[in-house]
Write a protein that holds these residues in place. Sequence first.
Motif, PDB file in Angstrom:
ATOM      1  N   ASP A  15       0.849  -1.186   0.000  1.00 56.16           N
ATOM      2  CA  ASP A  15       0.000   0.000   0.000  1.00 56.16           C
ATOM      3  C   ASP A  15       0.883   1.234   0.000  1.00 56.16           C
ATOM      4  OD1 ASP A  15      -2.537  -1.260   0.142  1.00 56.16           O
ATOM      5  OD2 ASP A  15      -2.229  -1.624   2.280  1.00 56.16           O
ATOM      6  N   ILE A  16       0.615   2.143  -0.935  1.00 59.89           N
ATOM      7  CA  ILE A  16       1.386   3.384  -0.994  1.00 59.89           C
ATOM      8  C   ILE A  16       0.439   4.562  -1.151  1.00 59.89           C
ATOM      9  CG2 ILE A  16       3.460   2.301  -1.933  1.00 59.89           C
ATOM     10  CD1 ILE A  16       2.711   3.292  -4.658  1.00 59.89           C
ATOM     11  N   GLU A  17       0.890   5.731  -0.729  1.00 53.28           N
ATOM     12  CA  GLU A  17       0.155   6.976  -0.926  1.00 53.28           C
ATOM     13  C   GLU A  17       0.639   7.596  -2.237  1.00 53.28           C
ATOM     14  OE1 GLU A  17      -2.249   8.610   0.794  1.00 53.28           O
ATOM     15  OE2 GLU A  17      -2.397   6.926   2.163  1.00 53.28           O
ATOM     16  N   VAL A  18      -0.296   8.086  -3.026  1.00 53.44           N
ATOM     17  CA  VAL A  18       0.006   8.664  -4.324  1.00 53.44           C
ATOM     18  C   VAL A  18      -0.563  10.067  -4.375  1.00 53.44           C
ATOM     19  CG1 VAL A  18      -0.393   8.410  -6.798  1.00 53.44           C
ATOM     20  CG2 VAL A  18      -0.099   6.384  -5.390  1.00 53.44           C
ATOM     21  N   ASP A  19       0.273  11.053  -4.744  1.00 54.67           N
ATOM     22  CA  ASP A  19      -0.210  12.426  -4.863  1.00 54.67           C
ATOM     23  C   ASP A  19      -0.973  12.645  -6.164  1.00 54.67           C
ATOM     24  OD1 ASP A  19       0.894  13.255  -2.428  1.00 54.67           O
ATOM     25  OD2 ASP A  19       2.827  13.644  -3.359  1.00 54.67           O
ATOM     26  N   ASP A  20      -0.458  12.093  -7.247  1.00 50.05           N
ATOM     27  CA  ASP A  20      -1.048  12.285  -8.570  1.00 50.05           C
ATOM     28  C   ASP A  20      -1.202  10.918  -9.230  1.00 50.05           C
ATOM     29  OD1 ASP A  20      -1.602  12.805 -11.250  1.00 50.05           O
ATOM     30  OD2 ASP A  20      -0.164  14.444 -11.408  1.00 50.05           O
ATOM     31  N   ALA A  21      -2.450  10.462  -9.372  1.00 48.52           N
ATOM     32  CA  ALA A  21      -2.708   9.127  -9.927  1.00 48.52           C
ATOM     33  C   ALA A  21      -2.174   9.003 -11.353  1.00 48.52           C
ATOM     34  CB  ALA A  21      -4.200   8.814  -9.895  1.00 48.52           C
ATOM     35  N   GLY A  22      -2.372  10.013 -12.168  1.00 45.62           N
ATOM     36  CA  GLY A  22      -1.900   9.961 -13.550  1.00 45.62           C
ATOM     37  C   GLY A  22      -0.393   9.844 -13.636  1.00 45.62           C
ATOM     38  N   GLU A  23       0.303  10.588 -12.805  1.00 43.48           N
ATOM     39  CA  GLU A  23       1.767  10.536 -12.783  1.00 43.48           C
ATOM     40  C   GLU A  23       2.251   9.165 -12.303  1.00 43.48           C
ATOM     41  OE1 GLU A  23       5.036  12.639  -9.997  1.00 43.48           O
ATOM     42  OE2 GLU A  23       3.736  14.020 -11.098  1.00 43.48           O
ATOM     43  N   PHE A  24       1.588   8.625 -11.282  1.00 44.76           N
ATOM     44  CA  PHE A  24       1.954   7.301 -10.782  1.00 44.76           C
ATOM     45  C   PHE A  24       1.746   6.234 -11.852  1.00 44.76           C
ATOM     46  CE2 PHE A  24       0.487   3.315  -8.812  1.00 44.76           C
ATOM     47  CZ  PHE A  24       1.661   2.947  -8.171  1.00 44.76           C
TER      48      PHE A  24
END
Length: 76
Positions: A15-24
Amino acid sequence: MKARIGIADTDRLIDIEVDDAGEFEASVEAAFSGDQPIIWFDDTKGRRVGIPRARIAFVEVDKDQDRSSVGFASGG
């Protein structure tokens, strides 16, 4: 946003936190199109996790964190 990465042939999830889904999503796709054998992520516990590219079973991004979940249990 949260992202979850499943590891093939195990029940392990990262599980990770993502600031920008598109960038990830773009960074994961770039890793698969390149020749890098290990993809590195920072998990929600602050650990740096390297996953062999060939062992990634799925990547899930939860863009809708505000939704309510409803659970059901069998009576008995």
